[in-house]
Design an enzyme around this catalytic site. Structure first.
Site, short mmCIF file in Angstrom:
data_model
loop_
_atom_site.label_atom_id
_atom_site.label_comp_id
_atom_site.label_asym_id
_atom_site.label_seq_id
_atom_site.Cartn_x
_atom_site.Cartn_y
_atom_site.Cartn_z
CG ASP A 121 -1.23 -45.14 91.51
OD1 ASP A 121 -1.14 -44.05 92.02
OD2 ASP A 121 -0.49 -45.50 90.69
CD GLU A 139 0.70 -45.26 94.61
OE1 GLU A 139 0.40 -46.54 95.26
OE2 GLU A 139 1.52 -45.44 93.71
CD GLU A 170 4.01 -42.84 91.11
OE1 GLU A 170 3.58 -43.73 91.79
OE2 GLU A 170 4.13 -43.01 89.80
CG ASP A 207 11.06 -44.16 90.61
OD1 ASP A 207 10.18 -44.74 89.87
OD2 ASP A 207 12.33 -44.33 90.46
CG HIS A 229 6.93 -45.38 91.59
ND1 HIS A 229 7.62 -45.06 90.50
CD2 HIS A 229 5.68 -45.94 91.21
CE1 HIS A 229 6.63 -45.06 89.30
NE2 HIS A 229 5.74 -45.56 89.58
CD GLU A 279 4.21 -49.82 92.18
OE1 GLU A 279 4.97 -48.74 92.58
OE2 GLU A 279 3.16 -49.66 91.51
MG LIG Z 1 1.74 -44.63 91.85
#
Ligand SMILES: [Mg+2]
Length: 388
Positions: A213, A239, A266, A289, A316, A338
């Protein structure tokens, strides 16, 4: 049935878990440096917490005429409360509590004069999630049933954080690291990033997926350069390398990098930017998200748009709350979920639950609650109204 009241509330849940497990060391979050969009300013580089706002989260309660209520939640309490209390709530009270499409579209259009993307979208997410919860509670069905039922009984969960030895011990088969350095750290940082990923690969072995990430810290050139460096470590995806506005940047990265999957989303809001990612085929995985992008209603639309383009939707932080859990077992193109791990190694995940009815991954898989709505078992007296 009409909406009687929409309000921002706080939850005060009495302690209900007696911890038994022992902490072995501090969690990675206590001191890890994480590359971020402010890393270029030395004063704020070391800790993201030095510049992120301390706004806290907010719960949104929607109550119907018969007293049935639903709860949603989102971030950025002070500005979100202002949008809901002074604009969305008075406009939406009296609407049909099951007319989620109309209500979403009203919020989308009402926010145009001051901006839909960002804070308004957080407010929209809280209300949308509360409406789904309300419907589930009214019909006495879990939300995944309202979406048409389960596609899968359990979802493979991956752990996000840098305590990878602990995540493997917990049974996760995929882990995501927070990249420590970026363009601000030059060649030294490039070397350190490679060492960081190499060490994780050595720790988890070859049978665990590793993702990276990059929290909006890079530019196109740095992303391509780092991706080249990390080729030997067989990452599953990289990411959020770019700031969310730079959709064209992903096209350039995609053209240069074909050995690792690309993921982001996200900090994108509504399905509109996701349509651009899809049309340009510049990503493999979309990561909205559910608490920010516009709620469950918008996540379903994004996933449905992504599927014919052969893209997966992996929310997310989806496993950290019930909202993403229900989405992830009811929608087809959702291969993983996640789970952000902020708790210290040694502490069992079950002991980190803060609301009765919440579930956490077990042996690397997540099974959502079958209780009505999103499954949180919240008593009326735990819901504290803000201003009265
Ligand atoms: Mg992330």
């Amino acid at each position: 049935m009409k909406i009687k009241k929409i309000e921002c509330v706080q939850l005060q849940v009495p302690p209900f878990i007696t911890p038994k497990s022992q902490k072995r060391r501090d969690a990675w979050v206590v001191d890890a440096e994480v590359a971020n969009p402010m890393s270029r300013y030395p004063k704020y580089k070391r800790h993201r917490s030095s510049w992120l706002p301390k706004w806290g989260g907010v719960w949104v309660k929607v109550t119907a005429e018969d007293g049935t209520w639903g709860l949603g939640t989102t971030s950025a309490a002070p500005p979100v409360e202002a949008i809901i209390n002074t604009h969305f709530a008075p406009m939406l009270e009296g609407e049909d509590c099951f007319a989620r499409e109309k209500i979403w579209d009203m919020m989308f259009r009402m926010s145009k004069p001051y901006g839909t993307l960002g804070l308004s979208c957080l407010a929209m997410s809280g209300i949308d999630l509360a409406l789904w919860d309300l419907a589930g509670r009214f019909f006495k069905k879990p939300v995944y049933s309202l979406l048409g039922g389960k596609v899968r009984d359990k979802v493979q969960a991956y752990a996000t954080g840098n305590d990878v030895d602990w995540y493997v011990e917990l049974g996760f088969k995929a882990v995501k690291l927070a990249c420590p350095y970026g363009p601000a750290d030059g060649l030294w940082g490039l070397d350190e990033n490679e060492k960081f990923v190499a060490k994780a690969r050595e720790t988890v072995g070859d049978n665990i997926e590793i993702m990276l990430d990059c929290y909006m810290a890079f530019d196109v050139e740095y992303t391509i350069r780092l991706a080249e460096r990390l080729k030997p470590y067989k990452l599953k995806w990289i990411e959020e390398c770019l700031i969310p506005e730079d959709i064209d940047g992903w096209v350039t990265i995609r053209n240069a990098v074909n050995w690792v999957a690309l993921a982001t989303g996200e900090h994108n809001y509504t399905r509109y930017p996701f349509m651009q990612y899809i049309n340009r085929r510049c990503l493999d995985i979309l990561q909205p998200d559910i608490n920010w992008v516009g709620g469950l209603s918008e996540c379903v639309k994004i996933a449905n748009m992504a599927e014919p383009a052969s893209m997966a939707t992996i929310l997310h932080g989806g496993a950290n709350q019930a909202y993403g859990q229900h989405f992830s077992c009811a929608i087809t193109n959702v291969p993983m979920i996640e789970f952000f791990v902020g708790s210290p190694p040694g502490i069992q995940l079950e002991e980190t639950i803060s609301i009765p009815g919440a579930v956490v991954p077990k042996d690397g898989y997540l099974t959502p609650s079958d209780a009505p709505g999103f499954g949180y078992e919240i008593k009326d007296e735990w819901i504290i109204s803000h201003k009265n």
